[in-house]
Design a protein around this motif. Structure first.
Motif, PDB file in Angstrom:
ATOM      1  N   VAL A   5       2.151  26.593  21.906  1.00  0.00           N
ATOM      2  CA  VAL A   5       2.924  25.975  22.986  1.00  0.00           C
ATOM      3  C   VAL A   5       2.235  26.290  24.310  1.00  0.00           C
ATOM      4  N   VAL A   6       1.868  25.246  25.036  1.00  0.00           N
ATOM      5  CA  VAL A   6       1.218  25.384  26.350  1.00  0.00           C
ATOM      6  C   VAL A   6       2.063  24.618  27.363  1.00  0.00           C
ATOM      7  N   ASN A   7       2.283  25.229  28.516  1.00  0.00           N
ATOM      8  CA  ASN A   7       3.149  24.589  29.506  1.00  0.00           C
ATOM      9  C   ASN A   7       2.675  24.898  30.916  1.00  0.00           C
ATOM     10  N   ALA A   8       2.788  23.898  31.792  1.00  0.00           N
ATOM     11  CA  ALA A   8       2.543  24.089  33.221  1.00  0.00           C
ATOM     12  C   ALA A   8       3.875  24.393  33.879  1.00  0.00           C
ATOM     13  N   VAL A  86      -5.640  27.467  23.610  1.00  0.00           N
ATOM     14  CA  VAL A  86      -4.937  27.962  24.796  1.00  0.00           C
ATOM     15  C   VAL A  86      -5.936  28.390  25.856  1.00  0.00           C
ATOM     16  N   ALA A  87      -6.993  29.098  25.432  1.00  0.00           N
ATOM     17  CA  ALA A  87      -8.009  29.549  26.384  1.00  0.00           C
ATOM     18  C   ALA A  87      -8.697  28.368  27.061  1.00  0.00           C
ATOM     19  N   GLY A 104       0.054  29.673  27.773  1.00  0.00           N
ATOM     20  CA  GLY A 104       0.278  29.270  26.389  1.00  0.00           C
ATOM     21  C   GLY A 104       0.440  30.461  25.471  1.00  0.00           C
ATOM     22  N   VAL A 105       1.097  30.243  24.324  1.00  0.00           N
ATOM     23  CA  VAL A 105       1.267  31.286  23.314  1.00  0.00           C
ATOM     24  C   VAL A 105       0.968  30.705  21.942  1.00  0.00           C
TER      25      VAL A 105
END
Length: 563
Positions: A5-8, A86-87, A104-105
């Motif tokens: 999960v990645v979020n701004a 994520v990176a 992100g995680v």
């Protein structure tokens, strides 16, 4: 199996942190790139040959679930690959979008706990993401002021270079964040033009108009009603076979590898993906419908047939637009009604709506109307307050909007704004009837006096003219006296209203306008009167025949479907 999960975070804060319209528009494009171009390139970089139709159950390495509004959610088989993804996304945001908080995680779906329950895993992953974002320094920590540095004239952050605003102007200090937003302004115009069904030159003219010419501008923020609950409830009834374990979607798994989701989770993933696409589709269709109807109502304010509206955030149930104040209320009303209609007719949403016993999905909107040079970050905060404190209060009825016209220059506080005027006969109650219900919720008896038609009726009385003389039915001086009266007490209000009715006792048109406008000018009638006075410069009351016919036909369809 693992969730990525990645979020701004803080999207609106990032967009509205600048006082420059071009930077605001450019910031919206950078956020859209997180779930768009950047996510697509990162997926192809980490997973060779990646395509959007990949599924873990078919033996692929990754499966995209949702992507929109600066957020990406996917399933991966290898946690190291998820970390590389994520990176890649966070590094690109650091380099190309200074100040944007992207995090992100990678969360494992563990055997015996969340295996076979993808919905629970998503909740846990989002909780972990929020905890991770809170635990690390925010983006402001990246812009140190020691040693002493010149301040950016636009964002207030430490400047990194000098930039000339225009020909003949002196160079001014600008921050890295400001320069990145400016650099993406051309690409943002292209995206805005696609969303609006227009072209780049027209969108550029709209940006210039909102930044240089408009007297009043508005931040409109809309958010879906109960969407989080609907998406969470998707996973409460696992499908047949969801308790099976030991098999991955490809029919095998390596020794020691965490168990993958069973058939129930596969169905949930497909349903979640379909609903996400459907809501995106409905929001875009509603936005374009609202643009067309706003252009019909305000042909004199369009540029090449397009009203002055900029969709800064348009994804899922989330909408944030910057527009000219004079079109804000009408546009918002049209968007909410069109969104209801689009969700009621979307084939991918119909099964969920039927299961929930709902005719459609609704939304709540806050409309903050301010002067052109007012700081947008404060205007957005006000629009958000209008949603949470007022418009969302009617979410069990249907779609609703709340609005405020800000005439002061200080930071807004909704409670203080609402308390600044006392309504006669209300015991110090709120001097407004907000929120105003639109769409199918207007049929609910609880909304009497707070329907959109009620506001239109009052404004029509304010702006109406006498058929014989052409004079205003309710003169401006009379409106001023009545407005003053509502804060002086019930007796004063009734006395002044009585004087006007005595003066116009032989003029049925004027008496009718007074009744439509303010009733007995006490309590809720007085609050509705004050709302009409505030909305008058920003509301066109004439509705097109096409709009009325469409609304009537759609209401008939929904009524038949509910039976």
């Amino acid at each position: 199996m693992y969730l990525v999960v990645v979020n701004a975070a803080g999207k609106q804060r990032y967009i509205f942190s600048s006082r420059k319209r071009k930077e605001t528009v450019g910031a919206s494009d950078l956020i859209a790139r997180v779930n768009g171009e950047w996510a697509a390139e990162a997926l192809r970089e980490v997973f060779s040959g990646y395509r959007d139709d990949w599924r873990l159950r078919h033996g692929h390495e990754a499966e995209l679930l949702t992507a929109g509004a600066g957020a990406v959610t996917l399933l991966v088989a290898d946690p190291d690959a998820g970390r590389r993804l994520v990176a890649a996304l966070t590094t690109r945001a650091l380099v190309e979008a200074p100040g944007l908080d992207v995090c992100g995680v990678v969360h494992e779906l563990r055997k015996g706990g969340e295996a076979g329950t993808l919905a629970a895993g998503l909740r846990a992953a989002r909780t972990a993401l929020a905890a991770t974002q809170e635990a690390r320094p925010g983006p402001q920590a990246r812009f140190l002021r020691l040693p002493l540095m010149e301040e950016c004239g636009s964002s207030g952050q430490p400047a990194t270079e000098l930039r000339r605003e225009g020909p003949g102007e002196r160079p001014s200090p600008r921050s890295a964040a400001s320069m990145a937003k400016l650099a993406h302004f051309p690409a943002a115009l292209d995206r805005l033009a696609r969303d609006a069904g227009s072209d780049v030159p027209t969108m550029r003219k709209i940006v210039d108009r909102l930044g240089l010419e408009a007297e009043w501008v508005s931040i409109v923020h809309a958010d879906g009603n109960g969407f989080g609950r609907i998406f969470r409830d998707l996973g409460t009834s696992p499908g047949p076979g969801s308790s099976e374990s030991g098999k991955s979607g490809s029919g095998h798994r390596a020794s020691g590898e965490p168990e993958s989701a069973g058939p129930g989770d596969e169905a949930y993933a497909d349903l979640l993906r379909g609903l996400s696409h459907a809501v995106d589709r409905c929001a875009l269709a509603a936005f374009r419908t609202a643009l067309r109807r706003t252009a019909d109502e305000h042909p004199d304010r369009t540029i090449a047939g397009v009203p002055p509206v900029l969709p800064l955030v348009l994804g899922g149930d989330d909408l944030t637009v910057l527009c000219e104040g004079e079109v804000a209320l009408g546009f918002t009303r049209h968007y909410l009604e069109a969104f209801e209609r689009a969700t009621a007719d979307d084939p991918d949403l119909l099964p969920v709506l039927r299961a929930k016993g709902l005719p459609n999905l609704g939304a709540a909107a806050g409309v903050a109307i301010v002067k052109r040079n007012y700081p947008f970050r404060f205007a957005y905060d006000l629009a958000e307050e209008l949603i949470t404190k007022e418009a969302k209060q009617d979410r069990d009825v249907g779609s609703a909007l709340a609005f405020a016209v800000l005439l002061e220059s200080s930071a807004p506080d909704l409670d203080r704004i609402r308390r600044s005027v006392t309504v006669a006969g209300s015991g110090g109650g709120a001097p407004h009837r907000s929120p105003y219900v639109v769409g199918v919720g207007c049929g609910d008896a609880r909304t009497e006096g707070r329907r959109w038609a009620d506001l239109e009726r009052r404004v029509a009385a304010l702006t109406g003219t006498h058929a014989a003389s052409g004079e205003a039915l309710v003169p401006r001086a009379a409106v001023h006296d009545l407005r003053e009266a509502v804060s002086l007490g019930a007796e004063v209000a009734r006395a002044r209203l009585g004087l006007l009715r005595t003066r116009y006792r032989e003029d049925e048109d004027r008496l009718g306008a007074l009744t439509d406008l303010c009733g007995d000018l006490a309590g809720q009638d007085a609050a509705g009167f004050l709302d009409a006075v505030a909305a008058r410069p920003f509301l066109t009351t004439a509705r097109t025949a096409t709009t009325s016919r469409d609304d009537a036909e759609h209401a008939t369809v929904l009524e038949a479907r509910s039976r």
